[in-house]
Design an enzyme around this catalytic site. Structure first.
Site, PDB file in Angstrom:
ATOM      1  N   GLY A  48       6.700  -3.689   1.714  1.00  0.00           N
ATOM      2  CA  GLY A  48       7.851  -4.585   1.703  1.00  0.00           C
ATOM      3  C   GLY A  48       8.642  -4.423   2.989  1.00  0.00           C
ATOM      4  CB  SER A  50       8.628  -8.953   6.124  1.00  0.00           C
ATOM      5  OG  SER A  50       8.833  -9.189   4.746  1.00  0.00           O
ATOM      6  CB  SER A  51      13.493  -9.359   5.343  1.00  0.00           C
ATOM      7  OG  SER A  51      13.251  -9.322   3.948  1.00  0.00           O
ATOM      8  CG  PHE A  74       3.130 -12.418  -0.479  1.00  0.00           C
ATOM      9  CD1 PHE A  74       2.267 -13.183   0.286  1.00  0.00           C
ATOM     10  CD2 PHE A  74       3.053 -12.538  -1.865  1.00  0.00           C
ATOM     11  CE1 PHE A  74       1.343 -14.042  -0.294  1.00  0.00           C
ATOM     12  CE2 PHE A  74       2.132 -13.393  -2.465  1.00  0.00           C
ATOM     13  CZ  PHE A  74       1.281 -14.143  -1.683  1.00  0.00           C
ATOM     14  CD  GLU A  75       7.998 -12.611   4.536  1.00  0.00           C
ATOM     15  OE1 GLU A  75       8.282 -13.824   4.431  1.00  0.00           O
ATOM     16  OE2 GLU A  75       8.741 -11.708   4.103  1.00  0.00           O
ATOM     17  CG  LEU A 139       7.084  -4.440  -3.055  1.00  0.00           C
ATOM     18  CD1 LEU A 139       6.072  -4.763  -4.140  1.00  0.00           C
ATOM     19  CD2 LEU A 139       6.811  -5.289  -1.840  1.00  0.00           C
ATOM     20  CB  ALA A 140      13.396  -7.451  -2.854  1.00  0.00           C
ATOM     21  CE1 TYR A 235      21.366  -5.625  -8.114  1.00  0.00           C
ATOM     22  CE2 TYR A 235      21.274  -3.415  -9.033  1.00  0.00           C
ATOM     23  CZ  TYR A 235      20.804  -4.363  -8.158  1.00  0.00           C
ATOM     24  OH  TYR A 235      19.765  -4.048  -7.325  1.00  0.00           O
TER      25      TYR A 235
END
EC number: 1.3.1.9
Length: 400
Positions: A48, A50-51, A74-75, A139-140, A235
């Site tokens: 995870g 990429s951001s 996953f992009e 991961l989100a 939350y």
């Protein structure tokens, strides 16, 4: 093409490759300015990457510690008519700058929940690095495709027990509204744990361990958020909180396993930041706009990059090699400054006073919007948005 921001709901459907590259460059400069991290890991896997916090972890490992990094994400790449995702451009920029510094950088693009992702990552580690010293799990994803059945499970951003009604901000209209969210069903709670809990983190660590690619002393960390009473109903006390509690369960199990070879597993509880993930959670944009203003005034504001730098240098990889401070659940607490009583008291007292008219004066809402657009590469200093740019950006990435 000339690329301008197009907002739909809490997502910007366009992204700017040059703006994204500038963002990454800025984060790298911030990391280098801190100086090298002592005892930093040299071979790091970020699941995870990429951001948000995952990208910051990869940047910190590489440019703060000189690590070889493998990123899994996953992009979507661009087409000639449509821009790629911000995470694609972020990862391309990271890869470019890492290679310029002579740092090893490889990326895998595909579903991190899949068995194939784990196997391809293992093959790559064996081929290029031998073993790894750190695994960051960041991961989100709102959905998880179950490897055995192909069933797609969805998570829910819902309270438990009662309908949750609270003051929130409509980021499209810049107006204060009352937001209501219906409670999650028992099935929705279980599904949220399946998607966002600790099971996949455990599966990754088991696969890596069974393949013999975890070095002795390997540390792993997964990211969580607990927040405060202002956000707890949606939350921590909601379906998402149950998933985050499952991360704590997984950390305990993994810590026992890794301790045999001198390794550790921790959940790191981080502060609220502007990300695509947090913008989707009711009340979070308003809370973030509020808490950021107070934290800036107090001189303790941090973005993703500052948070992760502090986690590496002052928690996991201390100069004297000592074990990090943890809470009673063995968590690393990087939300300590946000949770300071003076800061939280300010937010609690301000919450009922905010109106559409005074929103921009009482909070950092304008900055929130700017940071949100920056996630997609817009509003970045030094970028000319009237220039024709090529959306097609290639880099060293393999499909899973």
């Amino acid at each position: 093409m000339i690329i301008k921001p197009r907002i739909r709901g809490f997502i910007c459907t366009t992204t700017h490759p040059v703006g994204c590259e500038h963002n990454v460059k800025e984060q790298i400069a911030l990391t280098k300015a801190q100086g090298p991290i002592a005892n930093a890991p040299k071979r790091v896997l970020v699941v995870g990457s990429s951001s948000g916090y995952g990208l910051s972890s990869r940047i910190t490992a590489a440019f703060g510690g000189g690590a070889s990094t493998i990123g899994v994400f996953f992009e979507k790449a661009a087409t000639e008519k449509k821009t790629g995702t911000a995470g694609w451009y972020n990862s391309a920029a990271f890869d470019k700058f890492a290679k310029e510094e002579g740092l090893y950088s490889k990326s895998l693009n595909g579903d991190a929940f899949s068995d194939e992702a784990k196997q391809k990552t293992i093959d790559l580690i064996k081929e290029d690095l031998g073993q790894i010293d750190m695994v960051v799990y960041s991961l989100a994803s709102p959905v998880r495709k179950m490897p055995e059945t192909g069933e797609v499970i969805r998570s829910s951003l819902k309270p438990i027990g009662n309908t949750y009604t609270a003051t929130a901000v409509d980021t499209n209209k810049d107006a204060i509204i009352e937001a209501s969210v219906e409670p999650a069903t028992e099935q929705e709670i279980q599904d949220t744990i399946t998607v966002m809990g600790g099971e996949d983190w455990e599966l990754w660590m088991s696969a890596l361990s069974d393949a013999g690619v975890l070095a002795d002393g390997c540390k792993t960390v997964a990211y969580s958020y607990i927040g405060t009473e202002l956000t707890w109903p949606i939350y921590w006390d909601g379906a998402l909180g149950k998933a985050k509690m499952d991360l704590d369960r997984a950390a305990t199990t993994l810590n026992e396993k890794l301790s045999a070879t001198g390794g550790t597993a921790n959940v790191a509880v981080l502060k609220s930041v502007v990300t695509q993930a947090s913008s989707a959670i009711p009340v979070m944009p308003l809370y973030i706009a509020m808490v950021f203003k107070k934290m800036r005034e107090e001189g303790v504001h941090e973005g993703c990059q500052e948070q992760i730098l502090r986690m590496f240098s002052q928690r996991l990889y201390r100069e004297d090699g000592s074990a990090p401070e943890v809470d009673d659940q063995n968590r690393l607490r990087l939300d300590d400054w946000e949770l300071r009583e003076d800061i939280q008291k300010h937010c609690r007292e301000l919450w009922p006073q905010v109106t559409t008219e005074n929103l921009k004066d009482l909070t950092d809402y304008v900055e929130y919007k700017e940071e949100f657009l920056k996630l997609f590469g817009f509003g970045v200093d030094g970028v000319d948005y009237d220039v024709d740019v090529n959306p097609l950006v290639e880099f060293d990435v393999a499909d899973i």
